[in-house]
Design a protein around this motif. Structure first.
Motif, mmCIF file in Angstrom:
data_model
loop_
_atom_site.group_PDB
_atom_site.id
_atom_site.type_symbol
_atom_site.label_atom_id
_atom_site.label_comp_id
_atom_site.label_asym_id
_atom_site.label_seq_id
_atom_site.Cartn_x
_atom_site.Cartn_y
_atom_site.Cartn_z
ATOM 1 N N ASP A 275 51.030 56.009 30.368
ATOM 2 C CA ASP A 275 50.970 56.842 29.175
ATOM 3 C C ASP A 275 51.632 58.174 29.498
ATOM 4 O O ASP A 275 52.120 58.385 30.607
ATOM 5 C CB ASP A 275 49.528 57.025 28.668
ATOM 6 C CG ASP A 275 48.619 57.659 29.710
ATOM 7 O OD1 ASP A 275 49.044 58.647 30.347
ATOM 8 O OD2 ASP A 275 47.491 57.178 29.896
ATOM 9 N N ARG A 326 53.929 56.108 18.876
ATOM 10 C CA ARG A 326 52.628 56.119 18.206
ATOM 11 C C ARG A 326 52.641 55.455 16.836
ATOM 12 O O ARG A 326 51.589 55.159 16.283
ATOM 13 C CB ARG A 326 52.124 57.561 18.065
ATOM 14 C CG ARG A 326 51.996 58.300 19.392
ATOM 15 C CD ARG A 326 51.033 57.604 20.361
ATOM 16 N NE ARG A 326 51.160 58.149 21.707
ATOM 17 C CZ ARG A 326 51.625 57.471 22.738
ATOM 18 N NH1 ARG A 326 51.999 56.211 22.585
ATOM 19 N NH2 ARG A 326 51.721 58.037 23.932
ATOM 20 N N ARG A 388 48.153 59.674 24.742
ATOM 21 C CA ARG A 388 47.370 58.469 25.017
ATOM 22 C C ARG A 388 48.102 57.222 24.526
ATOM 23 O O ARG A 388 48.820 57.264 23.533
ATOM 24 C CB ARG A 388 45.998 58.574 24.347
ATOM 25 C CG ARG A 388 45.104 59.661 24.927
ATOM 26 C CD ARG A 388 43.855 59.846 24.099
ATOM 27 N NE ARG A 388 44.179 60.325 22.752
ATOM 28 C CZ ARG A 388 43.295 60.411 21.759
ATOM 29 N NH1 ARG A 388 42.038 60.026 21.959
ATOM 30 N NH2 ARG A 388 43.668 60.865 20.576
ATOM 31 N N ASP A 389 47.904 56.109 25.195
ATOM 32 C CA ASP A 389 48.592 54.860 24.865
ATOM 33 C C ASP A 389 47.897 54.170 23.691
ATOM 34 O O ASP A 389 47.073 53.273 23.875
ATOM 35 C CB ASP A 389 48.621 53.936 26.096
ATOM 36 C CG ASP A 389 49.436 52.685 25.852
ATOM 37 O OD1 ASP A 389 50.233 52.673 24.897
ATOM 38 O OD2 ASP A 389 49.285 51.716 26.626
ATOM 39 N N ARG A 390 48.212 54.612 22.483
ATOM 40 C CA ARG A 390 47.634 54.017 21.281
ATOM 41 C C ARG A 390 48.572 54.227 20.107
ATOM 42 O O ARG A 390 49.513 55.015 20.188
ATOM 43 C CB ARG A 390 46.265 54.606 20.992
ATOM 44 C CG ARG A 390 46.235 56.103 20.774
ATOM 45 C CD ARG A 390 44.817 56.610 20.579
ATOM 46 N NE ARG A 390 43.990 56.338 21.751
ATOM 47 C CZ ARG A 390 42.688 56.526 21.804
ATOM 48 N NH1 ARG A 390 42.039 56.976 20.729
ATOM 49 N NH2 ARG A 390 41.999 56.277 22.901
ATOM 50 N N GLU A 391 48.303 53.532 19.019
ATOM 51 C CA GLU A 391 49.141 53.647 17.829
ATOM 52 C C GLU A 391 48.307 54.117 16.646
ATOM 53 O O GLU A 391 47.081 53.920 16.606
ATOM 54 C CB GLU A 391 49.786 52.308 17.470
ATOM 55 C CG GLU A 391 50.844 51.846 18.451
ATOM 56 C CD GLU A 391 51.507 50.555 18.017
ATOM 57 O OE1 GLU A 391 50.965 49.878 17.097
ATOM 58 O OE2 GLU A 391 52.575 50.202 18.564
#
Length: 395
Positions: A275, A326, A388-391
């Motif tokens: 990330d 994202r 952060r590694d999220r969408e």
């Protein structure tokens, strides 16, 4: 639909040359005035806050015109839209250089409108015509833009002091868009049309209710706020600390050159990271440390200039990367881009005149620089959240 013919190697080389030359106009014609702000203020009897409008007006144009760029490109094509952007920049430079305070502000606004079109459309053109070389061309585009801005900033003060005057020094910056127009002229006949979908995505109201979208937007927006305060007022700050106008102009150019450097390094690092929290927080804190350093240890201005340039350049690249990482769809990416640009540039537009007003009231640059340092700490916090590694969930 997009109708294209396979371009020859010569045509592709000419297109790349045109793209890189357009890139040179998107910063130097705007930031090139900063080393001359003290001369302009003295000549026209402007207050510091009024002089700050010369930095704010283009930012307002960016915020207002950017959402219209996609529609313009759909109607007349990306190539012709970019040609019009260069015409606007040339016209703005000519108007700005006339001996009138009103025309100075009018021309600056026109330049901002032209740059806004180029800012939005040029990256899209690269993605459309060179989909397999986006990273390399984007790095070259960033480096060319920074190098031209550095050259222009270092050149205008010696020209003005050599007898040309600041009006003619600013007028000479028209050489960049004129050369770009010459190289871009063959593209005027291009039959390609680009099916941009950004306008419809901009109506996606759900994006405005997403916390992650706001974290990305604030990360980009605060970066723009801090960058344009420093890029706009750095020469005046350095002159107040005892540096000559020529030294301040050279430092201003060095800052822009340092801003371009991360375009080659940061994309390589991102591929090796799970990330982006660490690099986003670190890059933003570089901006905070250097902003405070300009006031606390002014004798090391070269060091702070290099650190700030690298930090602000890295945060900008990261912010643009976050838009793609994202978003959960192409339409959502367009909506997030529109949100980040409109909010970011409006936020940035408030910075230079506000900091100028604080300077006028306080009598020095300590508070503006400390405000920038604090804002960069907030940017670091937003960057850690956005990294952060999220969408974003579909809205």
């Amino acid at each position: 639909m997009t109708t294209t013919t396979q371009p020859s190697a010569k045509d592709r080389a000419l297109l790349i040359a045109g793209i890189l030359m357009i890139a040179t106009t998107l910063r130097v014609t705007f930031t090139g005035a900063a080393p001359l702000l003290d001369m302009i203020r003295s000549d026209y009897g402007l207050t510091t806050a009024q002089t700050g409008l010369l930095t704010t007006l283009p930012l307002l144009a960016f915020a207002l015109i950017s959402p219209l760029a996609a529609g313009t490109a759909r109607r007349i094509g990306m190539e012709r839209s970019l040609f019009i952007s260069l015409i606007l920049i040339c016209a703005g430079i000519g108007i700005r250089s006339l001996p009138s305070a009103a025309l100075l502000f009018t021309g600056t606004a026109v330049i901002g409108c032209g740059i806004a079109l180029g800012n939005v459309l040029l990256p899209g053109l690269i993605k459309r015509d060179f989909p397999g070389h986006v990273a390399r061309l984007t790095g070259a585009y960033s480096l060319t833009m920074g190098a031209a801005a550095a050259f222009g900033s270092a050149l205008v003060v010696p020209l003005a002091l050599a007898g040309a005057g600041w009006h003619n020094a600013l007028l000479m910056l028209m050489a960049f868009p004129l050369l770009a127009l010459f190289l871009w002229l063959p593209q005027w006949r291009a039959k390609q049309t680009s099916p941009l979908t950004g306008a419809r995505a901009l109506h996606n109201r759900g994006i405005w209710r997403s916390a992650l979208a706001w974290q990305v937007t604030l990360f980009l927006g605060i970066n723009s706020l801090v960058y344009y305060v420093i890029i706009g007022w750095l020469p005046a700050i350095l002159i107040s600390q005892g540096y000559s106008e020529t030294q301040a102009g050279s430092m201003h150019g060095l800052l822009q050159l340092a801003t371009a450097a991360p375009g080659l390094a940061v994309p390589l690092l991102l591929h090796r990271m799970k990330d982006q929290r660490g690099i986003a927080g670190f890059a933003a804190l570089l901006c905070a440390v250097s902003a405070a350093g300009f006031w606390m240890i002014p004798g090391q201005a070269v060091l702070w200039t290099l650190i700030f340039g690298f930090g602000s350049g890295a945060t900008m690249i990261l912010g643009l990367t976050f838009i793609g990482l994202r978003a959960s769809s192409a339409h959502q990416a367009a909506a997030l881009s529109g949100m980040a640009q409109s909010v970011g540039y409006l936020l940035a537009a408030c910075g230079p005149p506000l900091m100028g007003k604080i300077h006028d009231t306080a009598g020095d640059w300590r508070i503006p620089l400390l405000v920038c340092a604090f804002a960069a700490v907030v940017m670091a916090f937003c960057g850690v959240l956005a990294g952060r590694d999220r969408e974003i969930t579909p809205g």
